[in-house]
Design an enzyme around this catalytic site. Structure first.
Site: not given
Length: 324
Positions: A124, A127, A154, A157, A181
């Site tokens: 996690a 990048p 993402d 969201r 991401h």
């Protein structure tokens, strides 16, 4: 003793910063976990965080044991969550973090390998697509057992934004952010649905401008930058996203999440990790679902993938072996 250890459901968290501890705190509300061990280069920080979490266990939904430990505990862990790394600064892209976090990721994974970790590794740090590749190379784990958090946050969201815009529960919005991401991510609107109905068909029926979709995408793409400008870091959202992935692994859910997974030609590209809809269960990333991309979406996927490969090849040759 060893048999008893193997029978337990045990998680290791490497990195007790904001992201790591947001994940750890969220796991206090997850039942069925036996132990969670915290590891950090700052051993006192890990010890203090474990003590603090333990104080709240009496009010939590779990009976798990939380403690600080070392990489020696990795052999008997089902899942290791790697959040250790430098944080993204205001105005900094995720790709600018690549060298420093690659060194950290490599070091962690070498320690896991040395201590015989053989579970699922969830990456996690940013990048994340590139760090997942580094973790795979350095850990020696099968590619299916190395997963990046990818575009799970993402996509969350996106579902919230579309739900608010159209008046539906986010759980009924079926649309994915694909690719990196980061700034080269994209949405395949032709593969997006409200329930079982095509999103584009719904917008046409309601006379809602398609131009609004581009604004929504840009808001989603840039949301992390806005949060970082306001509060210096993002961590609650990704902490909960990591919990979702971990529970899918431990419970063998075989659910579909847009994680960063190893590509083997499903979208015309191979050899690296990127965000695509992937089946997640106890065996890791077991299958990538191939969506029918139109020419424009395929070009955007190619651009996102090639951006990651170029960054790896230009920056990491002195850190990891780039050969197969």
């Amino acid at each position: 003793m060893a048999d008893n250890l193997i029978s337990k459901r045990r998680i290791m968290l490497v990195g007790t910063g904001f992201v790591g501890m947001s994940f750890a705190y969220s796991m206090l509300h997850e039942k069925g976990i036996d132990e969670m061990v915290l590891v950090d280069v700052n051993a006192d920080k890990a010890k203090g965080e474990a003590m603090d979490l333990t104080d709240g266990l009496v009010y939590a939904d779990t009976k798990m044991k939380v403690y600080s430990g070392s990489y020696a505990d990795a052999e008997y862990c089902n899942v290791v969550v790697l959040t250790a790394g430098a944080a993204q600064r205001p105005g900094q892209s995720r790709l600018e973090l690549v060298k420093i976090n690659a060194q950290i990721t490599k070091g962690v994974c070498e320690e896991l390998k040395k201590n015989k970790f053989n579970g699922i590794l969830l990456v996690a740090n940013n990048p994340v697509d590139i760090m997942t590749y580094v973790a795979w190379k350095a850990s020696g784990l099968p590619k299916e057992h190395v997963i990046g958090s990818g575009t799970v946050l993402d996509t969350a969201r996106l579902r919230v934004e579309l739900g608010d815009e159209l008046g539906f529960a986010p759980s009924n919005i079926h649309a994915y952010i694909l690719g990196e991401h980061g700034d080269s991510s994209f949405i395949s609107w032709t593969n997006s649905y409200i329930g079982c109905k095509s999103l584009l068909e719904y917008l046409d029926e309601k006379n809602i401008s398609l131009a609004r979709l581009q604004t929504i995408y840009e808001d989603v793409r840039d949301k992390a930058y806005k949060i970082i400008d306001l509060k210096k870091a993002t961590y609650y959202g990704i902490g909960l996203a990591l919990r979702r992935i971990v529970t899918a692994i431990l419970n063998n859910e075989r659910c579909i999440l847009p994680v960063s997974s190893y590509q083997n030609g499903e979208y015309g590209k191979s050899g690296y990790f990127i965000g695509t809809p992937t089946v997640i269960g106890s065996d890791g990333a077991t299958q990538i679902l191939t969506l029918p991309l139109n020419e424009n979406d395929q070009n955007r996927f190619n651009n996102s993938f090639d951006t990651l490969v170029k960054t790896i090849q230009e920056n990491l040759g002195d850190i990891i072996d780039l050969n197969d």
